[in-house]
Design a protein around this motif. Structure first.
Motif, PDB file in Angstrom:
ATOM      1  N   ALA A 219       0.827  -1.209   0.000  1.00  0.00           N
ATOM      2  CA  ALA A 219       0.000   0.000   0.000  1.00  0.00           C
ATOM      3  C   ALA A 219       0.859   1.256   0.000  1.00  0.00           C
ATOM      4  CB  ALA A 219      -0.923   0.000   1.221  1.00  0.00           C
ATOM      5  N   ARG A 220       1.898   1.269   0.830  1.00  0.00           N
ATOM      6  CA  ARG A 220       2.767   2.448   0.878  1.00  0.00           C
ATOM      7  C   ARG A 220       3.503   2.639  -0.448  1.00  0.00           C
ATOM      8  NH1 ARG A 220       3.244   0.455   6.116  1.00  0.00           N
ATOM      9  NH2 ARG A 220       5.115  -0.760   5.609  1.00  0.00           N
ATOM     10  N   GLY A 221       3.928   1.523  -1.055  1.00  0.00           N
ATOM     11  CA  GLY A 221       4.606   1.619  -2.342  1.00  0.00           C
ATOM     12  C   GLY A 221       3.701   2.152  -3.433  1.00  0.00           C
ATOM     13  N   MET A 222       2.413   1.798  -3.375  1.00  0.00           N
ATOM     14  CA  MET A 222       1.475   2.227  -4.416  1.00  0.00           C
ATOM     15  C   MET A 222       1.159   3.712  -4.343  1.00  0.00           C
ATOM     16  SD  MET A 222      -1.279  -0.864  -4.810  1.00  0.00           S
ATOM     17  CE  MET A 222      -0.790  -2.454  -5.514  1.00  0.00           C
ATOM     18  N   ARG A 223       1.455   4.355  -3.220  1.00  0.00           N
ATOM     19  CA  ARG A 223       1.167   5.781  -3.099  1.00  0.00           C
ATOM     20  C   ARG A 223       2.084   6.630  -3.980  1.00  0.00           C
ATOM     21  NH1 ARG A 223       0.738   7.141   3.213  1.00  0.00           N
ATOM     22  NH2 ARG A 223       2.648   5.900   3.239  1.00  0.00           N
ATOM     23  N   THR A 224       3.115   5.992  -4.574  1.00  0.00           N
ATOM     24  CA  THR A 224       4.000   6.734  -5.477  1.00  0.00           C
ATOM     25  C   THR A 224       3.438   6.798  -6.892  1.00  0.00           C
ATOM     26  OG1 THR A 224       5.278   4.751  -6.100  1.00  0.00           O
ATOM     27  CG2 THR A 224       5.999   5.961  -4.132  1.00  0.00           C
ATOM     28  N   PHE A 225       2.376   6.032  -7.183  1.00  0.00           N
ATOM     29  CA  PHE A 225       1.828   5.975  -8.538  1.00  0.00           C
ATOM     30  C   PHE A 225       0.881   7.143  -8.806  1.00  0.00           C
ATOM     31  CE2 PHE A 225       2.073   1.075  -8.090  1.00  0.00           C
ATOM     32  CZ  PHE A 225       3.433   1.111  -8.367  1.00  0.00           C
ATOM     33  N   ASP A 226       0.628   7.402 -10.101  1.00  0.00           N
ATOM     34  CA  ASP A 226      -0.418   8.347 -10.462  1.00  0.00           C
ATOM     35  C   ASP A 226      -1.773   7.698 -10.181  1.00  0.00           C
ATOM     36  OD1 ASP A 226      -1.576   7.070 -13.075  1.00  0.00           O
ATOM     37  OD2 ASP A 226       0.599   7.065 -13.357  1.00  0.00           O
ATOM     38  N   LYS A 227      -2.848   8.477 -10.270  1.00  0.00           N
ATOM     39  CA  LYS A 227      -4.170   7.999  -9.875  1.00  0.00           C
ATOM     40  C   LYS A 227      -4.601   6.738 -10.625  1.00  0.00           C
ATOM     41  CE  LYS A 227      -5.925  12.657  -8.901  1.00  0.00           C
ATOM     42  NZ  LYS A 227      -6.931  13.657  -9.318  1.00  0.00           N
ATOM     43  N   ALA A 228      -4.501   6.799 -11.950  1.00  0.00           N
ATOM     44  CA  ALA A 228      -4.985   5.678 -12.762  1.00  0.00           C
ATOM     45  C   ALA A 228      -4.191   4.409 -12.485  1.00  0.00           C
ATOM     46  CB  ALA A 228      -4.916   6.034 -14.249  1.00  0.00           C
TER      47      ALA A 228
ATOM     48  N   PRO B 205      -0.627  14.109  -4.680  1.00  0.00           N
ATOM     49  CA  PRO B 205       0.575  14.761  -4.157  1.00  0.00           C
ATOM     50  C   PRO B 205       0.597  14.678  -2.641  1.00  0.00           C
ATOM     51  CG  PRO B 205      -0.506  16.144  -5.791  1.00  0.00           C
ATOM     52  CD  PRO B 205      -1.450  15.021  -5.472  1.00  0.00           C
ATOM     53  N   SER B 206       1.792  14.521  -2.065  1.00  0.00           N
ATOM     54  CA  SER B 206       1.897  14.363  -0.618  1.00  0.00           C
ATOM     55  C   SER B 206       1.363  15.582   0.125  1.00  0.00           C
ATOM     56  CB  SER B 206       3.363  14.115  -0.221  1.00  0.00           C
ATOM     57  OG  SER B 206       4.175  15.188  -0.666  1.00  0.00           O
ATOM     58  N   SER B 207       1.364  16.760  -0.514  1.00  0.00           N
ATOM     59  CA  SER B 207       0.889  17.970   0.146  1.00  0.00           C
ATOM     60  C   SER B 207      -0.628  18.106   0.131  1.00  0.00           C
ATOM     61  CB  SER B 207       1.498  19.198  -0.541  1.00  0.00           C
ATOM     62  OG  SER B 207       1.108  19.217  -1.906  1.00  0.00           O
ATOM     63  N   ARG B 208      -1.290  17.245  -0.668  1.00  0.00           N
ATOM     64  CA  ARG B 208      -2.739  17.370  -0.772  1.00  0.00           C
ATOM     65  C   ARG B 208      -3.359  16.007  -1.062  1.00  0.00           C
ATOM     66  NH1 ARG B 208      -6.132  21.294  -4.923  1.00  0.00           N
ATOM     67  NH2 ARG B 208      -8.168  21.067  -3.912  1.00  0.00           N
ATOM     68  N   ARG B 209      -3.495  15.164  -0.037  1.00  0.00           N
ATOM     69  CA  ARG B 209      -4.056  13.827  -0.189  1.00  0.00           C
ATOM     70  C   ARG B 209      -5.575  13.883  -0.185  1.00  0.00           C
ATOM     71  NH1 ARG B 209       0.087  10.368  -1.646  1.00  0.00           N
ATOM     72  NH2 ARG B 209       1.882  10.679  -0.297  1.00  0.00           N
ATOM     73  N   ARG B 210      -6.205  13.161  -1.088  1.00  0.00           N
ATOM     74  CA  ARG B 210      -7.651  13.034  -1.062  1.00  0.00           C
ATOM     75  C   ARG B 210      -8.040  11.786  -1.847  1.00  0.00           C
ATOM     76  NH1 ARG B 210      -6.386  16.895  -4.751  1.00  0.00           N
ATOM     77  NH2 ARG B 210      -7.230  16.659  -6.862  1.00  0.00           N
ATOM     78  N   THR B 211      -9.214  11.266  -1.599  1.00  0.00           N
ATOM     79  CA  THR B 211      -9.681  10.085  -2.299  1.00  0.00           C
ATOM     80  C   THR B 211     -10.024  10.454  -3.730  1.00  0.00           C
ATOM     81  OG1 THR B 211     -10.600   9.178  -0.275  1.00  0.00           O
ATOM     82  CG2 THR B 211     -11.409   8.246  -2.343  1.00  0.00           C
ATOM     83  N   SER B 212      -9.504   9.680  -4.680  1.00  0.00           N
ATOM     84  CA  SER B 212      -9.739   9.978  -6.086  1.00  0.00           C
ATOM     85  C   SER B 212     -10.889   9.164  -6.630  1.00  0.00           C
ATOM     86  CB  SER B 212      -8.475   9.669  -6.897  1.00  0.00           C
ATOM     87  OG  SER B 212      -8.746   9.780  -8.270  1.00  0.00           O
ATOM     88  N   ARG B 213     -11.686   9.789  -7.517  1.00  0.00           N
ATOM     89  CA  ARG B 213     -12.767   9.086  -8.198  1.00  0.00           C
ATOM     90  C   ARG B 213     -12.377   8.758  -9.637  1.00  0.00           C
ATOM     91  NH1 ARG B 213     -17.665   9.403  -5.594  1.00  0.00           N
ATOM     92  NH2 ARG B 213     -17.740  10.766  -3.775  1.00  0.00           N
ATOM     93  N   ALA B 214     -11.114   8.983  -9.969  1.00  0.00           N
ATOM     94  CA  ALA B 214     -10.686   8.754 -11.348  1.00  0.00           C
ATOM     95  C   ALA B 214     -10.803   7.290 -11.712  1.00  0.00           C
ATOM     96  CB  ALA B 214      -9.228   9.211 -11.529  1.00  0.00           C
TER      97      ALA B 214
END
Length: 254
Positions: A179-188, A226-235
């Protein structure tokens, strides 16, 4: 009953054959990345009453050596009739394509893996006519993910490892690492792999790893932001792994 966990355990090979790396290394074969690999429709039915389907069938044309087939079966528990079914699959595919067949069983726990290695024999008296010996991918030979950077470099192998290791004692830690590793990916990209892993773990969510899954869901809800602005994506990506579980292979039927 076929579950999403079962489907994910073998369908991932169709789009990401690099997860075969542990098997290829153990057998001394060239890396999957250097081979041409295509999926075949896994219908091994000859006559209507004998409906049989191999989970996944791949044709491999290595960079060095002769072509062969890989028949992949996801196995979650012992099955009394599976030995004879596997023998049938191997014999049918070999006769149909005139290519040698490597049978790979994917198991998520060691008792099932110990049983799946066989050998499964067709014997009369002291004479054995046929022996079936699957190559088993299990927690014993699929490495655990212990580094976030591995997830970023090899997301398919990391996802597959998390699924295979999902019944091990270290499963919660592995899930958190992925899970932590996946946070480096883009939304899609993050959603693509999260959907696949969610499908692979679905049947375990109500069990002992329920709390781990809730933590994982909280972490991955921030994936691709981005680490400065985390939010749940609906993409929604163009083609998620979850959606591809419902798709049929594109090549000709057996």
């Amino acid at each position: 009953m076929v579950t999403s966990t079962h489907e994910t355990s073998h369908r991932i090979f169709q789009d990401h054959p690099e997860v075969l790396t542990p098997a290829f290394e153990a057998l001394g074969l060239p890396p999957p990345a250097k081979a041409i690999i295509e999926a075949l429709t896994p219908d091994a039915t000859e006559v209507k009453p004998l409906e049989r389907r191999v989970d996944t069938v791949l044709r491999v044309e290595p960079s060095d050596g002769d072509s062969f087939l890989i028949a992949i079966e996801a196995q979650t528990a012992r099955s009394r009739d599976k030995g004879s079914s596997w023998a049938y699959y191997v014999a049918y595919l070999h006769a149909k394509f005139r290519l040698p067949v490597l049978l790979v069983a994917v198991c998520r726990n060691r008792p099932t893996a110990s049983w799946a290695v066989g050998p499964f024999e067709s014997r009369v008296g002291s004479w054995t006519t046929q022996i079936t010996r699957p190559f088993v991918l299990s927690p014993d030979n699929v490495p655990e993910i212990t580094d976030e950077s591995v997830v970023a470099r090899e997301p398919a192998l990391a996802t597959f490892s998390a699924i295979v290791q999902s019944e091990s004692e270290n499963a919660p830690a592995i899930l958190g690492m992925v899970a932590r590793g996946m946070r480096t990916f883009d939304k899609a990209t993050a959603k693509y792999w999260c959907d696949g892993l969610r499908s692979g773990w679905r049947t375990l969510l109500s069990g002992t790893h329920g709390e781990s899954w809730r933590i994982w869901s909280a972490l991955t809800s921030q994936a691709g932001e981005p680490s400065s602005r985390r939010r749940t994506s609906r993409a929604r990506p163009q083609a998620s792994l979850k959606a591809k579980l419902k798709a049929k292979p594109k090549t000709a039927s057996l």
